[in-house]
Design an enzyme around this catalytic site. Structure first.
Site, PDB file in Angstrom:
ATOM      1  N   GLN A 165       0.831  -1.206   0.000  1.00  0.00           N
ATOM      2  CA  GLN A 165       0.000   0.000   0.000  1.00  0.00           C
ATOM      3  C   GLN A 165       0.866   1.257   0.000  1.00  0.00           C
ATOM      4  O   GLN A 165       0.590   2.214  -0.736  1.00  0.00           O
ATOM      5  CB  GLN A 165      -0.937  -0.004   1.198  1.00  0.00           C
ATOM      6  CG  GLN A 165      -1.920   1.151   1.188  1.00  0.00           C
ATOM      7  CD  GLN A 165      -2.885   1.111   2.355  1.00  0.00           C
ATOM      8  OE1 GLN A 165      -2.718   0.327   3.285  1.00  0.00           O
ATOM      9  NE2 GLN A 165      -3.893   1.969   2.321  1.00  0.00           N
ATOM     10  N   TYR A 193      -6.658   1.347  -7.625  1.00  0.00           N
ATOM     11  CA  TYR A 193      -5.870   1.349  -6.381  1.00  0.00           C
ATOM     12  C   TYR A 193      -5.871  -0.031  -5.736  1.00  0.00           C
ATOM     13  O   TYR A 193      -4.821  -0.592  -5.415  1.00  0.00           O
ATOM     14  CB  TYR A 193      -6.474   2.383  -5.441  1.00  0.00           C
ATOM     15  CG  TYR A 193      -5.761   2.595  -4.120  1.00  0.00           C
ATOM     16  CD1 TYR A 193      -4.639   3.410  -4.032  1.00  0.00           C
ATOM     17  CD2 TYR A 193      -6.246   2.018  -2.951  1.00  0.00           C
ATOM     18  CE1 TYR A 193      -4.009   3.646  -2.815  1.00  0.00           C
ATOM     19  CE2 TYR A 193      -5.626   2.246  -1.726  1.00  0.00           C
ATOM     20  CZ  TYR A 193      -4.501   3.056  -1.665  1.00  0.00           C
ATOM     21  OH  TYR A 193      -3.880   3.271  -0.461  1.00  0.00           O
ATOM     22  N   GLN A 206       2.229   1.835  -3.395  1.00  0.00           N
ATOM     23  CA  GLN A 206       1.217   2.404  -4.283  1.00  0.00           C
ATOM     24  C   GLN A 206       1.010   3.885  -3.994  1.00  0.00           C
ATOM     25  O   GLN A 206       0.809   4.692  -4.904  1.00  0.00           O
ATOM     26  CB  GLN A 206      -0.101   1.644  -4.111  1.00  0.00           C
ATOM     27  CG  GLN A 206      -1.239   2.136  -4.994  1.00  0.00           C
ATOM     28  CD  GLN A 206      -0.973   1.898  -6.467  1.00  0.00           C
ATOM     29  OE1 GLN A 206      -0.203   1.018  -6.835  1.00  0.00           O
ATOM     30  NE2 GLN A 206      -1.610   2.686  -7.324  1.00  0.00           N
ATOM     31  N   GLU A 207       1.069   4.268  -2.728  1.00  0.00           N
ATOM     32  CA  GLU A 207       0.828   5.652  -2.337  1.00  0.00           C
ATOM     33  C   GLU A 207       1.983   6.572  -2.713  1.00  0.00           C
ATOM     34  O   GLU A 207       1.767   7.693  -3.191  1.00  0.00           O
ATOM     35  CB  GLU A 207       0.591   5.735  -0.823  1.00  0.00           C
ATOM     36  CG  GLU A 207      -0.738   5.183  -0.359  1.00  0.00           C
ATOM     37  CD  GLU A 207      -1.911   6.100  -0.675  1.00  0.00           C
ATOM     38  OE1 GLU A 207      -1.671   7.230  -1.137  1.00  0.00           O
ATOM     39  OE2 GLU A 207      -3.069   5.683  -0.467  1.00  0.00           O
ATOM     40  N   SER A 208       3.220   6.130  -2.475  1.00  0.00           N
ATOM     41  CA  SER A 208       4.347   7.080  -2.570  1.00  0.00           C
ATOM     42  C   SER A 208       5.595   6.550  -3.242  1.00  0.00           C
ATOM     43  O   SER A 208       6.582   7.278  -3.345  1.00  0.00           O
ATOM     44  CB  SER A 208       4.735   7.529  -1.155  1.00  0.00           C
ATOM     45  OG  SER A 208       5.221   6.410  -0.414  1.00  0.00           O
TER      46      SER A 208
END
Length: 703
Positions: free
Chosen positions: A555, A686, A558-560
């Site tokens: 996660q 996402y 995926q975010e940063s």
């Protein structure tokens, strides 16, 4: 004193304080400890209810599935599962508390009373408790009010007894619990009800489904309780073992789609499934993780194929290279892409595509060899090491049988080419065989091995009579012989990509311009066990909130992309892209600080997970939590309501609620949704991307 001696001493001291084993079980030995002691012992002691009689194991039976899960869990820990059968279910938790077992895997219902005694894992199932009776019996109850003055037969220690007592207290009905021998399992009690020996009992719906597959005389009447959580249990102090079990359970259910799919269908099945399953090997050439990203020449070529098909790519890595052929034929994958050489022997059982690479098989020796060789004729009296499943071995056997007086020594199938080269360099192996494209990459940064000669069968003629040093071997995709459409697609795909910029760039990066390959080798996940610079923080806070750290890492990626300085257009910052307002509510002092961001992000995921209906299975709750993290809980709730309106399953994400989420971009739907418009493709992408990354992470990195 050594660590092993300290662990042994601790076990003896703890054991001396433990109560003696039950008189009927003198074989049991008490040893209170955590994960470290389990690994030191080499055995995971699994407490399970004893089977009443020999019976045919049935697929889908909860007890069978739990035992198999426990075996796999033990293997993940690097130990052996030892099942300890317990006659009375009331003794399961007592024996666990006293240290006579490490874990209970017995479809235990989580109750407040039991939580005071043991540490429960994440749920293995969410079930409804059904009242059942004998089919066709007179005056069967059809609702709670019909239970007045009725008898229900259950074990006194069971969660069913607690449910009935609560029901009587809440409704005022006069229902009587008839105690059943604690040594009787629920399935036996249900059988006796179906035969008219008892009037009514209670069964969890997952077990009831299995019973109904062979017993037509049992009848479901109505649900007494919904959303009851079943889980494994460990000792209250076994925090690390409990955390390892939580990671395993999340992995087991979130990646079940890969484990359960053994289809052998052709191209149409792949398109319908929406994923291309590719068998490969984990090494710095075929497939590996580097700084959280999937890399490898065969991975990149396979990715090109998946993109052309319009499906998701799933990489499948067997524990040993010799399993790769069996796994393909068993239907665990659709094709093999591991720079696999085409040989006549392999063509007897596999079908190959058009070649996408050509290589040579190179004999290597130590740079410090006392008697270096340069020709096949010099193999006389020597040993040469190779995998028995490899094309190298096939070539060597042919050369030996044709009169070569040398010995072929098989190497372990789980040994990678890097270790073979290391052992050749040290002199432990006198000679080895490595493919030319791999050797080219390796020789760019090491000088402790040299090329002796290229293998060729038939052997080349005298030097003055031949013009080529060795015949190139074709490398191609392998598929099952019956998958004609897939093979045709791959033929067209290879023809079209060879010579393209994308293909040539991948080939150059892995086989020619490999200056960074040494850093990749040092940092790739299979060697280091690391996904990012922040793994220890992922582990620390995932353990605190009973989550799998690899899912949280996926996660964060995926975010940063693991960049703590990342900032979105909306003002979200840090590894988990928290809005400052959200970070403040979560107690995160500085979302730009890696630890603060990781703690806040994982805590937020935990809160999103815990707010959901416990009747929803864990894997779907996790996916809903991910979607809510991205789009907000309100939009997920709107999508679930819309899914129900459309006749889809609102308790599932993939293929159901995600379709409804996409509709919330349409004015016809978002105008009547409580939380209005949402860019539905964003949470859909996402969740899919995190699931895909997590699939890769669990393939290559153990918890």
């Amino acid at each position: 004193m050594s660590r092993a001696a300290l662990v042994t001493l601790a076990a003896l001291l703890l054991g001396s304080c433990a109560p003696p084993p039950p008189r009927e079980r003198p074989d049991l030995v008490a040893a209170l400890g955590d994960l470290e002691m389990v690994r030191e012992r080499g055995v995971l002691r699994v407490l399970v209810p004893a089977l009443r009689e020999k019976s045919l194991p049935r697929q889908g039976h909860p007890a069978t599935e739990d035992r198999e899960m426990a075996r796999v869990f033990a293997a993940r820990l690097g130990v052996r599962a030892e099942f300890i059968s317990v006659d009375s279910r009331t003794d399961l938790l007592t024996l666990l508390e006293q240290g006579y077992g490490d874990i209970v895997t017995a479809q235990l219902t989580v109750t407040a009373g039991r939580q005071k005694r043991v540490r429960f894992t994440r749920p293995t199932a969410s079930v409804s408790e059904w009242l059942v009776g004998r089919r066709g019996a007179v005056s069967l109850p059809r609702s709670v009010v019909d239970l007045d003055y009725r008898e229900i037969h259950v074990r006194p220690s069971s969660a069913f007894a607690e449910t009935i007592k609560n029901l009587a207290r809440q409704t005022g009905i006069d229902v009587r619990i008839v105690p059943v021998d604690e040594e009787l399992d629920t399935e036996t009690i249900a059988y006796e009800v179906s035969q008219g020996r008892r009037p009514l009992t209670v069964v969890d719906d997952n077990l009831l489904t299995s019973i109904e597959s062979y017993n037509e005389d049992i009848e479901r009447l109505f649900v007494l309780a919904e959303g009851r959580q079943l889980a494994w249990a460990v000792h209250q102090d076994a925090e690390n073992l409990g955390s390892a079990a939580n990671s395993f359970i999340i992995e087991h259910y979130l990646t079940g789609h890969r484990r359960e799919d053994h289809s052998t269908g052709d191209l149409g099945v792949i398109r319908e499934r929406g994923s291309l399953r590719v068998l490969t090997l984990n090494n710095p050439v075929n497939y590996f993780l580097y700084r959280g990203r999937m890399k490898g020449f065969d991975y990149e070529v396979s990715k090109m194929a998946a993109v052309r098909l319009g499906v998701r790519l799933e990489m499948v890595v067997p524990p040993r290279r010799d399993l790769i052929f069996d796994w393909l034929l068993e239907g665990r994958a659709d094709l093999i892409a591991s720079t696999l050489s085409v040989t006549p022997e392999r063509q007897e059982t596999l079908a190959f595509s058009r070649p996408y690479l050509f290589i040579q098989e190179m004999v290597v020796q130590s740079a410090n060899a006392a008697a270096p060789i340069s020709d096949v004729s010099e193999l006389e009296g020597r040993q040469i090491h190779a995998w028995a499943s490899s094309s190298h071995y096939e070539t060597l056997v042919k050369l030996r049988d044709a009169g070569g007086g040398f010995e072929i020594v098989p190497v372990p199938e789980d040994m990678e080419f890097e270790e073979i080269l290391d052992r050749v360099a040290s002199g432990e192996f006198s000679l080895g065989v490595v493919d030319s494209h791999i050797l080219s990459a390796e020789l760019a940064f090491r000088d402790d091995v040299t090329i002796a000669f290229a293998l060729e069968y038939p052997p080349p003629p005298p030097e003055d009579q031949h013009t080529v040093l060795a015949r190139d071997k074709a490398v191609a995709f392998a598929v099952r012989p019956g998958n004609i459409e897939l093979r045709a697609f791959l033929d067209d795909f290879v023809r079209d990509i060879r010579g393209t910029l994308e293909y040539n760039d991948a080939r150059r990066r892995y086989f020619e311009d490999n200056r960074g390959l040494d850093r990749v080798k040092e940092r790739r996940a299979a060697v280091s066990g690391r996904l990012s610079p922040y793994d220890e923080l992922f582990k620390l806070y995932s353990k605190r909130y009973d989550l799998d750290w690899r899912l949280m890492a996926a996660q964060a990626y995926q975010e940063s992309r693991f960049d703590p300085r990342a900032e979105s257009w909306a003002g979200a910052v840090g590894l988990f892209q928290l809005l400052p307002s959200t970070a403040h509510e979560l107690g995160s002092s500085d979302p730009r600080d890696p630890e603060s961001s990781i703690h806040g992000g994982i805590k937020y995921m935990y809160l999103l997970l815990e707010r959901q209906d416990e009747r929803i299975p864990l894997k779907h709750r996790l996916r809903f939590a991910l979607a809510a993290y991205n789009a907000g809980w309100g939009h997920v709730a709107d999508a679930r309501r819309l899914a129900a309106e459309k006749g889809w399953d609102q308790n599932k994400w993939f293929g159901h609620t995600e379709k409804a989420m996409l509709l919330l971009r349409d004015p016809r739907y978002y105008r009547r949704a409580r939380h209005g418009y949402v860019r539905g493709f964003e949470p859909v992408n996402y969740v899919s991307q995190i699931q895909n990354t997590y699939d890769h992470y669990v393939t290559l990195v153990r918890p």
